[in-house]
Design an enzyme around this catalytic site. Structure first.
Site, short mmCIF file in Angstrom:
data_model
loop_
_atom_site.label_atom_id
_atom_site.label_comp_id
_atom_site.label_asym_id
_atom_site.label_seq_id
_atom_site.Cartn_x
_atom_site.Cartn_y
_atom_site.Cartn_z
N HIS A 294 0.81 -1.22 0.00
CA HIS A 294 0.00 0.00 0.00
C HIS A 294 0.85 1.27 0.00
O HIS A 294 0.40 2.30 -0.47
CB HIS A 294 -0.95 0.00 1.20
N HIS B 180 3.97 8.94 13.10
CA HIS B 180 3.04 7.84 13.33
C HIS B 180 3.78 6.62 13.85
O HIS B 180 4.97 6.45 13.61
CB HIS B 180 2.18 7.50 12.11
O1 LIG Z 1 0.02 -2.61 8.49
C1 LIG Z 1 1.04 -2.06 8.11
O2 LIG Z 1 2.00 -2.68 7.70
C2 LIG Z 1 1.13 -0.58 8.12
C3 LIG Z 1 0.12 0.19 8.54
C4 LIG Z 1 0.11 1.67 8.54
C5 LIG Z 1 -0.80 2.31 9.34
C6 LIG Z 1 -0.86 3.71 9.38
C7 LIG Z 1 -0.02 4.49 8.61
C8 LIG Z 1 0.91 3.86 7.79
O3 LIG Z 1 1.80 4.57 7.06
C9 LIG Z 1 0.95 2.46 7.73
O4 LIG Z 1 1.80 1.93 6.85
FE LIG Z 2 3.26 3.25 6.09
#
Ligand SMILES: O=C(O)/C=C/c1cccc(O)c1O
Ligand SMILES: [Fe+2]
Length: 314
Positions: free
Chosen positions: A115, A180
Protein backbone atom coordinates in the site's frame (compact mmCIF):
# COMPACT_ATOMS: atom_id res chain seq x y z
CA UNK A 1 13.34 21.16 -17.48
CA UNK A 2 10.71 21.34 -14.76
CA UNK A 3 9.49 18.69 -12.31
CA UNK A 4 6.34 18.31 -10.24
CA UNK A 5 5.85 16.68 -6.86
CA UNK A 6 3.16 15.19 -4.69
CA UNK A 7 4.05 14.07 -1.18
CA UNK A 8 1.32 12.42 0.80
CA UNK A 9 0.83 10.35 3.90
CA UNK A 10 -0.61 6.97 3.11
CA UNK A 11 -2.71 4.95 5.48
CA UNK A 12 -4.13 1.52 4.80
CA UNK A 13 -6.90 2.48 7.20
CA UNK A 14 -8.45 5.01 4.78
CA UNK A 15 -10.99 2.41 3.71
CA UNK A 16 -11.43 0.74 7.11
CA UNK A 17 -11.70 3.42 9.80
CA UNK A 18 -13.82 6.55 9.83
CA UNK A 19 -12.66 9.83 11.31
CA UNK A 20 -15.36 12.49 11.92
CA UNK A 21 -17.18 13.37 8.67
CA UNK A 22 -15.65 16.85 8.42
CA UNK A 23 -12.14 15.40 8.70
CA UNK A 24 -12.87 12.78 6.06
CA UNK A 25 -14.23 15.55 3.80
CA UNK A 26 -11.02 17.55 4.30
CA UNK A 27 -8.87 14.57 3.33
CA UNK A 28 -11.03 13.89 0.28
CA UNK A 29 -10.71 17.56 -0.72
CA UNK A 30 -6.90 17.43 -0.31
CA UNK A 31 -6.77 14.34 -2.52
CA UNK A 32 -9.02 16.05 -5.07
CA UNK A 33 -6.71 19.07 -5.14
CA UNK A 34 -3.69 16.80 -5.64
CA UNK A 35 -5.49 14.84 -8.35
CA UNK A 36 -6.35 18.06 -10.20
CA UNK A 37 -2.71 19.21 -9.86
CA UNK A 38 -1.53 15.93 -11.38
CA UNK A 39 -4.14 15.99 -14.15
CA UNK A 40 -3.13 19.54 -15.07
CA UNK A 41 0.56 18.56 -15.16
CA UNK A 42 -0.29 15.43 -17.17
CA UNK A 43 2.85 13.43 -16.30
CA UNK A 44 4.43 11.07 -18.81
CA UNK A 45 6.64 9.47 -16.14
CA UNK A 46 6.31 8.96 -12.40
CA UNK A 47 9.12 8.25 -9.95
CA UNK A 48 7.58 6.91 -6.77
CA UNK A 49 9.59 7.01 -3.54
CA UNK A 50 7.82 4.64 -1.15
CA UNK A 51 8.53 2.50 1.88
CA UNK A 52 7.49 -1.10 2.37
CA UNK A 53 5.88 -2.75 5.40
CA UNK A 54 7.32 -6.28 5.26
CA UNK A 55 5.45 -7.22 2.14
CA UNK A 56 8.24 -6.87 -0.40
CA UNK A 57 11.43 -6.36 1.62
CA UNK A 58 12.44 -8.48 4.62
CA UNK A 59 15.31 -8.93 7.00
CA UNK A 60 16.75 -11.72 4.85
CA UNK A 61 18.01 -8.96 2.56
CA UNK A 62 17.10 -5.39 3.46
CA UNK A 63 18.63 -2.65 1.32
CA UNK A 64 18.33 1.00 2.33
CA UNK A 65 17.21 1.86 -1.22
CA UNK A 66 16.15 -0.16 -4.25
CA UNK A 67 15.18 0.82 -7.80
CA UNK A 68 12.59 -1.45 -9.40
CA UNK A 69 13.10 -2.56 -13.01
CA UNK A 70 9.84 -4.53 -12.84
CA UNK A 71 7.33 -4.41 -10.00
CA UNK A 72 4.00 -5.69 -8.85
CA UNK A 73 1.52 -4.79 -6.17
CA UNK A 74 0.92 -7.43 -3.50
CA UNK A 75 -2.67 -6.34 -2.89
CA UNK A 76 -2.56 -5.71 0.86
CA UNK A 77 -5.50 -3.89 2.50
CA UNK A 78 -7.51 -4.17 -0.69
CA UNK A 79 -5.04 -2.18 -2.79
CA UNK A 80 -4.43 -3.19 -6.40
CA UNK A 81 -2.47 -6.37 -7.04
CA UNK A 82 -0.55 -7.01 -10.24
CA UNK A 83 2.08 -5.41 -12.43
CA UNK A 84 3.02 -1.75 -12.42
CA UNK A 85 3.89 -0.22 -15.76
CA UNK A 86 7.64 0.15 -15.23
CA UNK A 87 9.76 1.52 -18.11
CA UNK A 88 12.52 -1.03 -17.58
CA UNK A 89 15.16 0.43 -19.86
CA UNK A 90 14.76 3.89 -18.31
CA UNK A 91 14.91 2.40 -14.80
CA UNK A 92 18.15 0.62 -15.74
CA UNK A 93 19.63 3.89 -17.00
CA UNK A 94 18.55 5.62 -13.79
CA UNK A 95 20.25 2.95 -11.66
CA UNK A 96 23.45 3.30 -13.70
CA UNK A 97 23.38 7.09 -13.32
CA UNK A 98 22.93 6.80 -9.56
CA UNK A 99 25.73 4.22 -9.24
CA UNK A 100 28.09 6.55 -11.07
CA UNK A 101 27.37 9.17 -8.44
CA UNK A 102 28.74 7.02 -5.62
CA UNK A 103 25.42 5.84 -4.27
CA UNK A 104 25.11 2.11 -3.72
CA UNK A 105 21.51 1.36 -4.55
CA UNK A 106 20.05 -2.12 -4.91
CA UNK A 107 18.01 -3.03 -7.96
CA UNK A 108 15.16 -5.48 -8.35
CA UNK A 109 13.77 -7.10 -11.47
CA UNK A 110 10.91 -8.47 -9.36
CA UNK A 111 10.05 -5.81 -6.82
CA UNK A 112 6.92 -6.37 -4.77
CA UNK A 113 5.22 -3.22 -3.50
CA UNK A 114 2.46 -2.73 -0.95
CA UNK A 115 0.00 0.00 0.00
CA UNK A 116 2.92 2.37 0.57
CA UNK A 117 3.60 2.58 -3.16
CA UNK A 118 0.21 1.57 -4.52
CA UNK A 119 -2.14 3.87 -2.60
CA UNK A 120 -0.79 7.15 -4.08
CA UNK A 121 -0.83 5.69 -7.60
CA UNK A 122 -4.46 4.68 -7.15
CA UNK A 123 -5.51 7.98 -5.58
CA UNK A 124 -3.58 10.31 -7.88
CA UNK A 125 -3.51 8.42 -11.15
CA UNK A 126 -6.46 6.06 -10.95
CA UNK A 127 -4.40 2.86 -10.95
CA UNK A 128 -1.00 1.23 -10.82
CA UNK A 129 -0.44 1.01 -14.56
CA UNK A 130 -1.94 4.21 -15.97
CA UNK A 131 1.36 6.13 -16.24
CA UNK A 132 4.88 4.62 -16.60
CA UNK A 133 6.29 4.48 -13.08
CA UNK A 134 9.75 3.79 -11.69
CA UNK A 135 9.35 2.57 -8.09
CA UNK A 136 12.12 3.50 -5.67
CA UNK A 137 11.98 1.69 -2.34
CA UNK A 138 13.22 3.70 0.63
CA UNK A 139 13.53 1.69 3.83
CA UNK A 140 11.36 3.26 6.53
CA UNK A 141 10.85 0.39 8.97
CA UNK A 142 13.96 -1.74 9.43
CA UNK A 143 16.98 -0.70 11.49
CA UNK A 144 19.65 0.36 10.81
CA UNK A 145 18.67 3.51 8.93
CA UNK A 146 20.98 5.53 6.72
CA UNK A 147 21.73 9.11 7.66
CA UNK A 148 19.25 11.64 6.35
CA UNK A 149 21.97 13.34 4.29
CA UNK A 150 22.21 10.11 2.32
CA UNK A 151 18.51 10.22 1.56
CA UNK A 152 18.85 13.77 0.33
CA UNK A 153 21.80 12.76 -1.89
CA UNK A 154 19.77 9.91 -3.35
CA UNK A 155 16.95 12.33 -4.19
CA UNK A 156 19.41 14.76 -5.75
CA UNK A 157 21.07 12.03 -7.83
CA UNK A 158 17.70 10.80 -9.12
CA UNK A 159 16.52 14.36 -9.73
CA UNK A 160 19.65 15.20 -11.74
CA UNK A 161 18.88 12.23 -13.99
CA UNK A 162 15.26 13.27 -14.40
CA UNK A 163 16.23 16.77 -15.48
CA UNK A 164 18.04 15.26 -18.48
CA UNK A 165 14.76 13.77 -19.78
CA UNK A 166 13.78 16.65 -22.03
CA UNK A 167 10.83 14.83 -23.58
CA UNK A 168 9.19 13.77 -20.33
CA UNK A 169 6.95 15.49 -17.82
CA UNK A 170 8.11 13.85 -14.60
CA UNK A 171 6.07 13.67 -11.42
CA UNK A 172 7.92 12.61 -8.27
CA UNK A 173 5.86 11.10 -5.47
CA UNK A 174 6.86 10.75 -1.83
CA UNK A 175 4.60 8.39 0.10
CA UNK A 176 4.48 7.96 3.85
CA UNK A 177 3.81 9.35 7.25
CA UNK A 178 4.85 12.07 9.01
CA UNK A 179 4.58 11.24 12.71
CA UNK A 180 3.04 7.84 13.33
CA UNK A 181 3.65 4.65 15.20
CA UNK A 182 1.47 1.88 13.79
CA UNK A 183 1.93 -1.62 15.24
CA UNK A 184 4.42 -2.83 12.63
CA UNK A 185 6.66 -5.32 14.48
CA UNK A 186 10.32 -4.39 14.98
CA UNK A 187 13.09 -6.97 15.11
CA UNK A 188 14.42 -5.81 18.48
CA UNK A 189 11.11 -6.33 20.26
CA UNK A 190 9.48 -9.02 18.07
CA UNK A 191 8.52 -12.45 19.38
CA UNK A 192 9.48 -15.65 17.57
CA UNK A 193 6.47 -15.72 15.23
CA UNK A 194 6.90 -12.05 14.37
CA UNK A 195 10.60 -12.58 13.67
CA UNK A 196 9.73 -15.37 11.26
CA UNK A 197 7.47 -12.93 9.41
CA UNK A 198 10.06 -10.14 9.47
CA UNK A 199 12.74 -12.50 8.18
CA UNK A 200 10.98 -13.76 5.06
CA UNK A 201 7.19 -13.53 5.40
CA UNK A 202 6.54 -13.21 1.66
CA UNK A 203 3.16 -14.20 0.27
CA UNK A 204 1.28 -14.94 3.52
CA UNK A 205 -1.91 -16.98 3.51
CA UNK A 206 -5.11 -14.94 3.28
CA UNK A 207 -5.83 -15.79 6.92
CA UNK A 208 -2.39 -14.63 8.07
CA UNK A 209 -2.71 -11.38 6.10
CA UNK A 210 -6.19 -10.76 7.49
CA UNK A 211 -5.04 -11.30 11.06
CA UNK A 212 -2.12 -8.95 10.63
CA UNK A 213 -4.29 -6.27 9.04
CA UNK A 214 -7.09 -6.61 11.58
CA UNK A 215 -4.61 -5.91 14.36
CA UNK A 216 -3.69 -2.61 12.69
CA UNK A 217 -7.34 -1.70 12.03
CA UNK A 218 -8.22 -2.40 15.68
CA UNK A 219 -5.26 -0.35 16.86
CA UNK A 220 -6.48 2.61 14.79
CA UNK A 221 -9.90 2.38 16.41
CA UNK A 222 -8.40 2.08 19.89
CA UNK A 223 -6.03 4.99 19.16
CA UNK A 224 -9.02 7.19 18.24
CA UNK A 225 -10.80 6.06 21.39
CA UNK A 226 -7.75 6.93 23.50
CA UNK A 227 -7.01 3.37 24.59
CA UNK A 228 -4.06 2.38 22.36
CA UNK A 229 -0.54 2.20 23.72
CA UNK A 230 1.23 3.39 20.57
CA UNK A 231 3.16 6.65 20.52
CA UNK A 232 1.04 9.75 19.96
CA UNK A 233 1.13 11.84 16.77
CA UNK A 234 3.26 14.98 16.84
CA UNK A 235 1.65 17.80 14.82
CA UNK A 236 4.39 20.32 15.70
CA UNK A 237 7.10 17.99 14.42
CA UNK A 238 5.10 17.28 11.27
CA UNK A 239 4.39 20.91 10.46
CA UNK A 240 7.97 22.00 11.08
CA UNK A 241 9.19 19.33 8.67
CA UNK A 242 6.64 20.44 6.07
CA UNK A 243 7.84 24.03 6.53
CA UNK A 244 11.46 23.03 5.93
CA UNK A 245 10.53 21.00 2.84
CA UNK A 246 8.54 23.92 1.44
CA UNK A 247 11.41 26.37 2.10
CA UNK A 248 13.64 24.91 -0.61
CA UNK A 249 16.59 24.57 1.81
CA UNK A 250 16.67 20.95 2.95
CA UNK A 251 20.01 21.21 4.75
CA UNK A 252 18.47 21.33 8.29
CA UNK A 253 17.17 17.79 7.66
CA UNK A 254 20.72 16.40 7.62
CA UNK A 255 20.89 16.90 11.39
CA UNK A 256 17.90 14.65 12.09
CA UNK A 257 18.91 11.33 13.65
CA UNK A 258 16.93 8.07 13.42
CA UNK A 259 16.80 7.71 17.20
CA UNK A 260 15.46 11.22 17.76
CA UNK A 261 13.00 10.87 14.88
CA UNK A 262 11.52 7.73 16.46
CA UNK A 263 11.42 9.35 19.89
CA UNK A 264 9.75 12.51 18.65
CA UNK A 265 7.45 11.14 16.00
CA UNK A 266 7.12 7.35 16.33
CA UNK A 267 8.80 4.33 14.80
CA UNK A 268 7.29 4.82 11.37
CA UNK A 269 8.28 8.49 11.15
CA UNK A 270 11.22 7.13 9.12
CA UNK A 271 8.79 7.03 6.22
CA UNK A 272 9.39 10.79 5.84
CA UNK A 273 12.58 9.75 4.09
CA UNK A 274 10.44 9.38 0.98
CA UNK A 275 9.32 13.01 1.24
CA UNK A 276 12.91 14.18 1.69
CA UNK A 277 14.08 12.19 -1.35
CA UNK A 278 11.18 13.52 -3.44
CA UNK A 279 11.78 17.15 -2.47
CA UNK A 280 15.53 16.77 -3.02
CA UNK A 281 14.78 15.44 -6.51
CA UNK A 282 12.42 18.35 -7.21
CA UNK A 283 15.05 20.86 -6.07
CA UNK A 284 17.52 19.74 -8.72
CA UNK A 285 15.34 21.37 -11.38
CA UNK A 286 15.65 24.78 -9.67
CA UNK A 287 13.56 26.77 -7.18
CA UNK A 288 10.08 25.43 -6.57
CA UNK A 289 6.76 26.63 -5.21
CA UNK A 290 4.33 24.69 -3.09
CA UNK A 291 0.96 24.72 -4.81
CA UNK A 292 -1.10 23.18 -2.01
CA UNK A 293 -0.51 21.94 1.50
CA UNK A 294 -2.86 20.07 3.82
CA UNK A 295 -2.20 18.75 7.30
CA UNK A 296 -4.25 17.19 10.08
CA UNK A 297 -3.29 14.62 12.76
CA UNK A 298 -5.79 11.79 12.27
CA UNK A 299 -5.74 9.08 14.88
CA UNK A 300 -8.27 6.86 13.09
CA UNK A 301 -5.70 6.59 10.29
CA UNK A 302 -2.74 6.38 12.73
CA UNK A 303 -1.11 9.20 10.83
CA UNK A 304 0.01 12.75 10.95
CA UNK A 305 -1.72 13.20 7.64
CA UNK A 306 -0.22 15.55 5.08
CA UNK A 307 -0.67 16.13 1.36
CA UNK A 308 1.58 18.58 -0.49
CA UNK A 309 1.93 19.47 -4.15
CA UNK A 310 4.80 21.51 -5.56
CA UNK A 311 6.29 22.40 -8.89
CA UNK A 312 9.42 23.96 -10.34
CA UNK A 313 9.01 27.75 -10.45
CA UNK A 314 7.99 28.91 -13.91
O1 LIG B 1 0.02 -2.61 8.49
C1 LIG B 1 1.04 -2.06 8.11
O2 LIG B 1 2.00 -2.68 7.70
C2 LIG B 1 1.13 -0.58 8.12
C3 LIG B 1 0.12 0.19 8.54
C4 LIG B 1 0.11 1.67 8.54
C5 LIG B 1 -0.80 2.31 9.34
C6 LIG B 1 -0.86 3.71 9.38
C7 LIG B 1 -0.02 4.49 8.61
C8 LIG B 1 0.91 3.86 7.79
O3 LIG B 1 1.80 4.57 7.06
C9 LIG B 1 0.95 2.46 7.73
O4 LIG B 1 1.80 1.93 6.85
FE1 LIG C 1 3.26 3.25 6.09
Amino acid sequence: MSLALVCMSHSPLLEFNDPPAEVKAEVDAAFETARAFVADYDPTLVVSFAPDHYNGFFHDLMPPFCIGFEAQGVGDYGTAAGPLSVPTELAERLAGWVAERDLDVAISRRMEVDHGAVQPLEILLGGIDTVPTIPVFVNGVAEPFTRMARVRKLGEAIGSFLTTLEDERVLVIGSGGLSHDPPVPRWATADEAQRAMLLDGRHPTAAARDARQQRVIDTGRAFAAGTATIRDLNPEWDQELMRVLASGDLSPIDAMTPRQMAEDAGNSAHEVRTWVAAYAALGTAGPYDVASSYYRPIREYIAGFGVMTARTRA
